[in-house]
Design an enzyme around this catalytic site. Structure first.
Site, mmCIF file in Angstrom:
data_model
loop_
_atom_site.group_PDB
_atom_site.id
_atom_site.type_symbol
_atom_site.label_atom_id
_atom_site.label_comp_id
_atom_site.label_asym_id
_atom_site.label_seq_id
_atom_site.Cartn_x
_atom_site.Cartn_y
_atom_site.Cartn_z
ATOM 1 N N HIS A 25 32.423 117.447 -2.224
ATOM 2 C CA HIS A 25 33.015 116.906 -3.459
ATOM 3 C C HIS A 25 32.288 117.532 -4.631
ATOM 4 C CE1 HIS A 25 34.604 113.052 -5.675
ATOM 5 N NE2 HIS A 25 34.620 114.127 -6.454
ATOM 6 N N HIS A 27 33.553 119.792 -8.130
ATOM 7 C CA HIS A 27 34.588 120.449 -8.943
ATOM 8 C C HIS A 27 33.925 121.691 -9.530
ATOM 9 C CE1 HIS A 27 37.164 116.790 -8.937
ATOM 10 N NE2 HIS A 27 35.987 116.214 -8.764
ATOM 11 N N GLU A 208 37.672 105.341 -7.577
ATOM 12 C CA GLU A 208 36.497 105.707 -8.397
ATOM 13 C C GLU A 208 36.412 104.627 -9.489
ATOM 14 O OE1 GLU A 208 36.912 109.420 -10.528
ATOM 15 O OE2 GLU A 208 34.780 109.488 -11.071
HETATM 16 N N1 ADE Z 1 37.642 115.891 -12.259
HETATM 17 C C1 ADE Z 1 36.372 116.304 -12.299
HETATM 18 N N2 ADE Z 1 35.549 115.282 -11.998
HETATM 19 C C2 ADE Z 1 36.319 114.201 -11.742
HETATM 20 C C3 ADE Z 1 36.066 112.871 -11.375
HETATM 21 N N3 ADE Z 1 34.824 112.401 -11.204
HETATM 22 N N4 ADE Z 1 37.109 112.040 -11.215
HETATM 23 C C4 ADE Z 1 38.346 112.481 -11.413
HETATM 24 N N5 ADE Z 1 38.638 113.727 -11.751
HETATM 25 C C5 ADE Z 1 37.640 114.592 -11.907
HETATM 26 ZN ZN ZN Z 2 35.443 114.285 -8.316
#
Ligand code: ADE
Ligand code: ZN
EC number: 3.5.4.2
Length: 348
Positions: A25, A27, A208
């Site tokens: 995980h 990005h 989240e």
């Molecule tokens: N894009 C980058 N980080 C993110 C996150 N924590 N939650 C949702 N989208 C994201």
């Molecule tokens: Zn994320």
């Protein structure tokens, strides 16, 4: 062997680094450090609304997910050329290798770039070249996961997937990210069904900030293989039972959750409770340039705050390998290396 009793506590920091781990995980746009943002802005003649690296870093005080996303998309606007995408991913992969990452499954957000006129091929080829070089120069196995922005329409996501098909062999799966509240997984059922038809892996951010219903939706409407974050599952006993029964991995990002105010501090994070509930929990970094730490920082700070021990370390590393989409032969090799690390670091 019981790692709990045989690896002394003072070796825990070294153990956490030495263990082979999968980063599932991350990005890649969230690995863009302020220094690189400024360097790319200068290279591409892009004006930034901050006078210095320090001023930009000082703006990284977030009140929730959306307040972060606004600045994260602005930061990504400096990426223009294939070399920019390569440089960003290569910087991340070198950092990951130093933390003991043996496998990285890297999210990227093509719509953030194609909407600005950057061709899909520029994005994917730059990232892919860094992944190939990571294997040959760092011994890190790296793969890409194409994420759809959930604040945009499903139609846009469908068009994005079709536009990426000339590079179908350059990514292993699809994900779902960006603003969660108000954008339930069901909105993307058709594009995830199309991804499944194409033989792509499927993951989604859920729970989240959003409610347990979004995790149910990711499982039942999108048929995902992993849930990204998922920490809100703790509110729903039936959901916890389902996640444990089906061994659905939750890719948890502790530093992210604190910076985005999902938990007030690390000591109050529910990672340990989720592990105790029998879930396949893993630890990751999400957007390390924005949240104050890469993978090893996430492990070390979480272990300190929650009083986790070597037994937890082994479980979390093994979970990350199991939860990855790597080839079974690679997984078997990393599991054997994990065993070797524990034997080497145990008291004789
Ligand atoms: N894009 C980058 N980080 C993110 C996150 N924590 N939650 C949702 N989208 C994201
Ligand atoms: Zn994320």
């Amino acid at each position: 062997m019981s790692e709990r009793s045989t690896v002394p506590r003072e070796r825990l920091g070294a153990l956490l680094r030495a263990m082979p781990k999968a980063e599932l995980h991350i990005h890649v746009e969230g690995s863009l450090e302020p220094e690189l943002i400024f360097a790319l802005a200068e290279r591409n003649g892009v004006a930034l609304p901050y006078p210095s690296v320090e001023a930009l870093r000082a703006a990284y005080a977030f009140s929730n997910l959306q307040s972060f996303l606004d600045i994260y998309y602005a930061g990504a606007s400096v990426l223009r050329t294939e070399q920019d995408f390569f440089d960003m991913a290569w910087a991340y992969l070198q950092r990951a290798a130093a933390d003991g990452v043996v496998r990285a499954e890297i999210f990227f957000d093509p719509q953030t770039h194609t909407a600005r006129g950057v061709p899909m091929g520029v994005v994917i080829e730059g990232l892919h070249r860094a992944c190939v070089q990571a294997q040959s120069q760092l011994g890190v196995s790296a793969a890409l996961i194409l994420c759809f922005l959930r604040h945009l329409s499903e139609e846009d996501a469908l068009q994005t997937l079709e536009a990426a098909l000339p590079w179908r062999d350059r990514f292993i799966g699809v994900g779902l990210d960006s603003s969660e509240l108000g954008h339930p997984p069901e909105k993307f059922a058709r594009v995830f069904a199309r991804a499944a038809e194409l033989g792509l892996h499927r993951v989604a951010h859920a729970g989240e900030e959003g409610p347990p219903a979004y995790i149910w939706g990711a499982l039942d409407a999108l048929h995902v293989e992993r849930i990204d974050h998922g920490v809100q599952a703790a509110q729903d006993a039936a959901l916890l039972a389902r996640l444990a029964r089906d061994r659905v991995p939750l890719t948890v990002c502790p530093l992210s959750n604190v910076r985005l105010r999902v938990f007030p501090d690390l000591a109050q994070h529910n990672l340990r409770a989720l592990l105790d509930a029998g879930l396949c929990v893993t630890i990751h970094s999400d957007d390390p340039a924005y949240f104050g730490g890469y993978l090893l920082d996430n492990y070390r700070l979480t272990f300190d705050a929650l009083g986790l021990d070597a037994g937890h370390a082994r479980l979390l590393a093994a979970n990350s390998i199991d939860a990855s989409f790597a080839a079974p032969t690679d997984k078997a090799r990393w599991r054997a290396e994990l065993q070797t690390v524990f034997e080497r670091m145990a008291i004789p």
